[in-house]
Write a protein that holds these residues in place. Structure first.
Motif, short mmCIF file in Angstrom:
data_model
loop_
_atom_site.label_atom_id
_atom_site.label_comp_id
_atom_site.label_asym_id
_atom_site.label_seq_id
_atom_site.Cartn_x
_atom_site.Cartn_y
_atom_site.Cartn_z
N SER A 53 0.84 -1.20 0.00
CA SER A 53 0.00 0.00 0.00
C SER A 53 0.87 1.25 0.00
N GLU A 54 0.30 2.33 -0.52
CA GLU A 54 1.06 3.57 -0.60
C GLU A 54 1.45 4.12 0.76
N PRO A 55 0.54 4.08 1.79
CA PRO A 55 0.96 4.56 3.12
C PRO A 55 2.14 3.76 3.67
N THR A 56 2.15 2.45 3.45
CA THR A 56 3.26 1.63 3.93
C THR A 56 4.55 1.99 3.20
N ARG A 57 4.46 2.20 1.91
CA ARG A 57 5.64 2.61 1.15
C ARG A 57 6.21 3.92 1.70
N ARG A 58 5.32 4.87 2.00
CA ARG A 58 5.78 6.14 2.52
C ARG A 58 6.49 5.97 3.86
N ARG A 59 5.91 5.12 4.75
CA ARG A 59 6.52 4.91 6.07
C ARG A 59 7.91 4.31 5.93
N VAL A 60 8.05 3.36 5.02
CA VAL A 60 9.36 2.72 4.82
C VAL A 60 10.37 3.73 4.30
N HIS A 61 9.99 4.52 3.29
CA HIS A 61 10.91 5.51 2.72
C HIS A 61 11.28 6.57 3.76
N GLU A 62 10.31 7.00 4.57
CA GLU A 62 10.59 8.01 5.60
C GLU A 62 11.53 7.45 6.66
N ALA A 63 11.33 6.19 7.05
CA ALA A 63 12.20 5.56 8.05
C ALA A 63 13.62 5.41 7.51
N ALA A 64 13.73 4.99 6.26
CA ALA A 64 15.06 4.83 5.65
C ALA A 64 15.77 6.17 5.57
N LYS A 65 15.04 7.23 5.22
CA LYS A 65 15.64 8.55 5.13
C LYS A 65 16.09 9.05 6.50
N GLU A 66 15.25 8.82 7.53
CA GLU A 66 15.59 9.27 8.88
C GLU A 66 16.84 8.57 9.41
N LEU A 67 16.99 7.29 9.10
CA LEU A 67 18.14 6.52 9.59
C LEU A 67 19.37 6.65 8.69
N GLY A 68 19.17 7.19 7.48
CA GLY A 68 20.28 7.24 6.53
C GLY A 68 20.59 5.88 5.93
N TYR A 69 19.57 5.05 5.79
CA TYR A 69 19.78 3.69 5.27
C TYR A 69 19.66 3.67 3.76
N VAL A 70 20.58 2.97 3.12
CA VAL A 70 20.47 2.67 1.69
C VAL A 70 20.73 1.19 1.51
N PRO A 71 20.05 0.55 0.56
CA PRO A 71 20.27 -0.89 0.33
C PRO A 71 21.71 -1.17 -0.07
N HIS A 72 22.19 -2.34 0.28
CA HIS A 72 23.54 -2.77 -0.07
C HIS A 72 23.51 -3.39 -1.45
N ALA A 73 24.13 -2.71 -2.41
CA ALA A 73 24.05 -3.17 -3.81
C ALA A 73 24.64 -4.56 -3.98
N ALA A 74 25.79 -4.82 -3.32
CA ALA A 74 26.42 -6.14 -3.48
C ALA A 74 25.55 -7.25 -2.93
N ALA A 75 24.94 -6.99 -1.76
CA ALA A 75 24.07 -8.02 -1.18
C ALA A 75 22.86 -8.27 -2.06
N ARG A 76 22.31 -7.19 -2.59
CA ARG A 76 21.15 -7.35 -3.48
C ARG A 76 21.54 -8.13 -4.72
N SER A 77 22.75 -7.89 -5.23
CA SER A 77 23.22 -8.60 -6.42
C SER A 77 23.38 -10.09 -6.14
N LEU A 78 23.89 -10.42 -4.95
CA LEU A 78 24.05 -11.84 -4.60
C LEU A 78 22.70 -12.54 -4.54
N ARG A 79 21.71 -11.86 -3.98
CA ARG A 79 20.38 -12.47 -3.91
C ARG A 79 19.78 -12.66 -5.29
N ALA A 80 19.96 -11.66 -6.15
CA ALA A 80 19.34 -11.71 -7.48
C ALA A 80 20.14 -12.52 -8.48
#
Length: 349
Positions: A53-80
């Motif tokens: 849902s859009e509200p959930t997406r917003r909460r996740v993006h806001e939390a990531a921005k507040e914490l300064g979190y970005v996904p780990h590209a290498a880890a994502r590549s290993l999974r994919a």
């Protein structure tokens, strides 16, 4: 000699450096947003297979921005099993405004599809050596400008995990998708236009910069092919992109006896036109001039520059080709024409 006792104040011990903040994780984002780690992954990786849902997406993006979190590209590549990097090696020659605009549109279209475009700037690498260097970055796709890679290089890239290799050149390469660029057609169109305007002694500028021959030679060949069997002559005109080179060519222009010139592109046209005018050569009365690329600056010249308008594929179309190839790496390679060469007649011819 009397001695004087001096009390040196005690220097306080330096304060300990603050402990480095721990790197935020997806679990931290999940706790702050009140969702599962799986939901964080779905949202931040733009996974379309799961509806969030859009509200959930917003909460996740806001939390990531507040914490300064970005996904780990290498880890994502290993999974994919692959990265989301689309590699664009730097072209072997200076990129003009037309190509730069095309690259910008392509990058923007790919970013909307969740790919990251990386431009590889190392020069001097060719063929399989270049392909091995590109493969080290484990791109999911490679867009190769110009020639310089063969079937073996394509195989190297695919063995390293590249799902799509797209070449831009005059001929397709086995195993790769191809955007076929008809430089001969550009030369033919320029020659046919000049001949139809009554010009019979036609010069063709051949840039002297290293690497340009892969584009300039086919344009020269196209000009010769269009005028073969007619009463017109074609004179090859070597020209470096400097004022000195243009002035030297203009100084002997009357001895050459030319009444028209195809200048390879608009940038060389602007350079040569100014030098010819400085020598008192009238354009178009003494010499007709036509360029290629239809740059805005050509319309600002006096006389306004005739040109060949070249239709490159849209960035969205090319991004779609890359995305289809990545999703279906076993599909037969596509080959499509990218150029449509149209004469734009203005005052210079």
């Amino acid at each position: 000699m009397p001695y004087v006792m001096v009390q040196i104040p005690k220097t306080p011990a330096p304060l300990p450096s603050p402990a480095p903040r721990p790197v935020p994780t997806s679990a931290d984002v999940a706790r702050l947003a009140g969702v599962s780690r799986a939901t964080v992954s779905y949202v931040l990786n733009n996974t379309s297979a799961v509806r969030i849902s859009e509200p959930t997406r917003r909460r996740v993006h806001e939390a990531a921005k507040e914490l300064g979190y970005v996904p780990h590209a290498a880890a994502r590549s290993l999974r994919a099993g692959h990265t989301r990097i689309v590699l664009m090696p730097a072209p072997p020659v200076p990129a003009g405004p037309l190509y730069s605009r095309f690259v910008h549109d392509f990058q923007r279209a790919l970013s909307r599809l969740d790919y990251t475009v990386v431009q590889y700037g190392a020069s001097g690498l060719r063929g399989d050596e270049a392909a091995r260097a590109w493969a080290e970055l484990r791109p999911v796709a490679v867009l190769v400008p110009g020639p310089g890679i063969g079937p073996d290089g394509v195989a190297v890239l695919k063995r390293s995990g590249a799902r799509a290799v797209v070449t831009l050149g005059a001929e397709p390469v086995e195993g790769a998708h191809a955007l076929l660029m008809d430089h001969e057609g550009v030369g033919r169109s320029a020659a046919e236009h000049l001949y139809a305007r009554g010009r019979r002694r036609i010069g063709v500028v051949v840039p002297q910069e290293r690497g340009m021959e892969m584009f300039s030679r086919p344009r020269l060949d196209g000009t010769r092919a269009a005028l073969r069997g007619t009463d017109a002559t074609v004179t090859e005109l070597p020209l470096a992109h400097t004022e000195e080179s243009a002035a030297a060519l203009a100084a002997r222009w009357r001895d050459l006896g030319l009444d028209a010139v195809f200048t390879y592109n608009d940038e060389y046209a602007m350079l040569l036109m100014r030098a010819l005018q400085d020598e008192g050569v009238r354009i178009p009365e003494d010499t007709a001039v036509i360029g290629a690329d239809d740059l805005m600056l050509g319309r600002l010249l006096r006389p306004r520059l005739s040109t060949i308008r070249i239709e490159l594929p849209s960035g969205r179309d090319l991004a779609g080709l890359v995305d289809r190839a990545v999703r279906n790496p076993g599909a037969e390679p596509e080959a499509r024409e990218t150029y449509g060469a149209t004469v734009v007649r203005r005052e210079s011819s």
